[in-house]
Design an enzyme around this catalytic site. Structure first.
Site, PDB file in Angstrom:
ATOM      1  N   HIS A 268      38.478  40.745 -48.759  1.00 56.08           N
ATOM      2  CA  HIS A 268      37.724  41.317 -47.640  1.00 56.08           C
ATOM      3  C   HIS A 268      38.204  40.770 -46.296  1.00 56.08           C
ATOM      4  O   HIS A 268      38.754  39.676 -46.215  1.00 56.08           O
ATOM      5  CB  HIS A 268      36.206  41.155 -47.826  1.00 56.08           C
ATOM      6  CG  HIS A 268      35.658  39.790 -47.600  1.00 56.08           C
ATOM      7  ND1 HIS A 268      34.416  39.400 -48.043  1.00 56.08           N
ATOM      8  CD2 HIS A 268      36.164  38.693 -46.965  1.00 56.08           C
ATOM      9  CE1 HIS A 268      34.184  38.158 -47.688  1.00 56.08           C
ATOM     10  NE2 HIS A 268      35.224  37.702 -47.033  1.00 56.08           N
TER      11      HIS A 268
ATOM     12  N   ASN B  94      38.301  37.938 -52.379  1.00 51.80           N
ATOM     13  CA  ASN B  94      38.291  39.299 -52.917  1.00 51.80           C
ATOM     14  C   ASN B  94      39.053  40.273 -52.004  1.00 51.80           C
ATOM     15  O   ASN B  94      39.004  41.480 -52.205  1.00 51.80           O
ATOM     16  CB  ASN B  94      36.840  39.788 -53.121  1.00 51.80           C
ATOM     17  CG  ASN B  94      36.059  39.859 -51.819  1.00 51.80           C
ATOM     18  OD1 ASN B  94      36.584  39.522 -50.754  1.00 51.80           O
ATOM     19  ND2 ASN B  94      34.814  40.300 -51.886  1.00 51.80           N
TER      20      ASN B  94
ATOM     21  N   ASP C 151      31.023  39.537 -37.777  1.00 53.96           N
ATOM     22  CA  ASP C 151      29.888  39.832 -38.660  1.00 53.96           C
ATOM     23  C   ASP C 151      28.748  38.837 -38.485  1.00 53.96           C
ATOM     24  O   ASP C 151      28.905  37.816 -37.813  1.00 53.96           O
ATOM     25  CB  ASP C 151      30.350  39.857 -40.131  1.00 53.96           C
ATOM     26  CG  ASP C 151      31.334  38.739 -40.472  1.00 53.96           C
ATOM     27  OD1 ASP C 151      31.347  37.724 -39.750  1.00 53.96           O
ATOM     28  OD2 ASP C 151      32.070  38.883 -41.456  1.00 53.96           O
TER      29      ASP C 151
ATOM     30  N   GLU D 269      33.978  44.757 -47.797  1.00 53.17           N
ATOM     31  CA  GLU D 269      34.188  44.387 -49.187  1.00 53.17           C
ATOM     32  C   GLU D 269      35.080  45.420 -49.889  1.00 53.17           C
ATOM     33  O   GLU D 269      35.265  46.535 -49.386  1.00 53.17           O
ATOM     34  CB  GLU D 269      32.827  44.310 -49.905  1.00 53.17           C
ATOM     35  CG  GLU D 269      31.823  43.344 -49.261  1.00 53.17           C
ATOM     36  CD  GLU D 269      32.164  41.860 -49.476  1.00 53.17           C
ATOM     37  OE1 GLU D 269      33.352  41.510 -49.527  1.00 53.17           O
ATOM     38  OE2 GLU D 269      31.221  41.057 -49.579  1.00 53.17           O
TER      39      GLU D 269
END
Ligand code: PGA
Length: 254
Positions: free
Chosen positions: A136, A134, A65, A141
């Site tokens: 991810h 979280n 990313d 996400e």
């Protein structure tokens, strides 16, 4: 899934580097999927140390990313991170190092081209992953689509908070990123998932042992046939008891 528990972050980093090095030794023209963040920093350090024994001259890399709106030279960009921590220290051809271009004028086209470049390189042989608090992986996400390829994503508040440490203020943390998708990750031949520290204990247990659900994107990895998970003891608190877990790493073979 093979799960390895190491004593501490130092050993986790060493073992992770061994997995990457073994991949490159076995296939010098490997395509590596690489990650940024705090977790793989020690792994890159070990890889730099071992660069006399392993050559990256034929290796191609694709990062997971990049933030939208940051130049490659921005200190918070993942281009900068990779240059600083890996690329400038090893014998890799910089032309074979790929990250999404967060400054592309047509982001949708950039995503399409990134996905195509991965396919043209023959797909990813080994994908290195951290895991967000979280759940991810990359910037996929919670509640995204498992079938997504490379795409633009609006970052979760949790991800923005997690990235604050790399920027002077919250307002400077980009709100969007380009990430390879879950589909792209799942197409990798082998996946190496790393988690370190007590603050990852809950989410790594959910990802590896919990239900497979888009609310914990990393849980999809339970469906992949070749995943190596390395956690340190602090991250292992809710994942396994020692029974049935390979505490010793010598069992690892490519
Ligand atoms: P971290 O990030 O390694 O900095 O904890 C992991 C991730 O967000 O994937």
């Amino acid at each position: 899934m093979q799960i390895f528990v190491t004593q501490d972050y130092g050993e986790l980093s060493l073992r992770a580097a061994e997995v990457v090095a073994a991949q490159v030794r076995a296939k010098p023209a490997s395509v590596l999927g690489l990650a940024t963040g705090a977790t793989p920093l020690g792994m890159y350090q070990e890889l730099r140390r071992a660069n006399n024994d392993v050559s990256y001259a034929q290796v191609t890399t694709f990062n997971l990313d990049e933030f939208v709106g940051l130049s490659a030279g921005h200190p918070g960009s993942y281009h900068h991170y990779m240059h600083l921590n890996f690329v400038r220290h090893v014998d890799i051809d910089p032309n074979n190092v790929h990250l999404p271009n967060g400054l592309a004028s047509d982001l949708a086209l950039e995503c399409e081209m990134y996905e195509q470049s991965i396919s043209q390189a023959g797909g990813i042989d080994l994908q290195v992953l951290g895991i967000g608090r979280n759940g991810h992986i990359g910037f996929n996400e919670p509640h995204g689509k498992f079938e997504a390829g490379t795409h633009v994503v609006k970052l979760d508040e949790a991800s923005i908070d997690a990235n604050l440490r790399f920027f002077a203020s919250r307002a400077e943390v980009p709100q969007y990123a380009i990430t390879i998708g879950i589909r792209t990750i799942m197409l990798a031949q082998r996946i190496l998932l790393l988690a370190s520290g007590a603050d990852k204990a809950h989410i790594i247990a959910q990802a590896v042992r919990g239900p497979i659900t888009p609310s914990v994107p990393a849980s999809v990895l339970q469906l992949h046939r070749n995943v190596v998970v390395i956690v340190d003891r602090a991250a292992n608190q809710q994942l396994t008891n020692s029974e049935g877990v390979q505490q010793c790493f010598t069992a690892y073979e490519l």
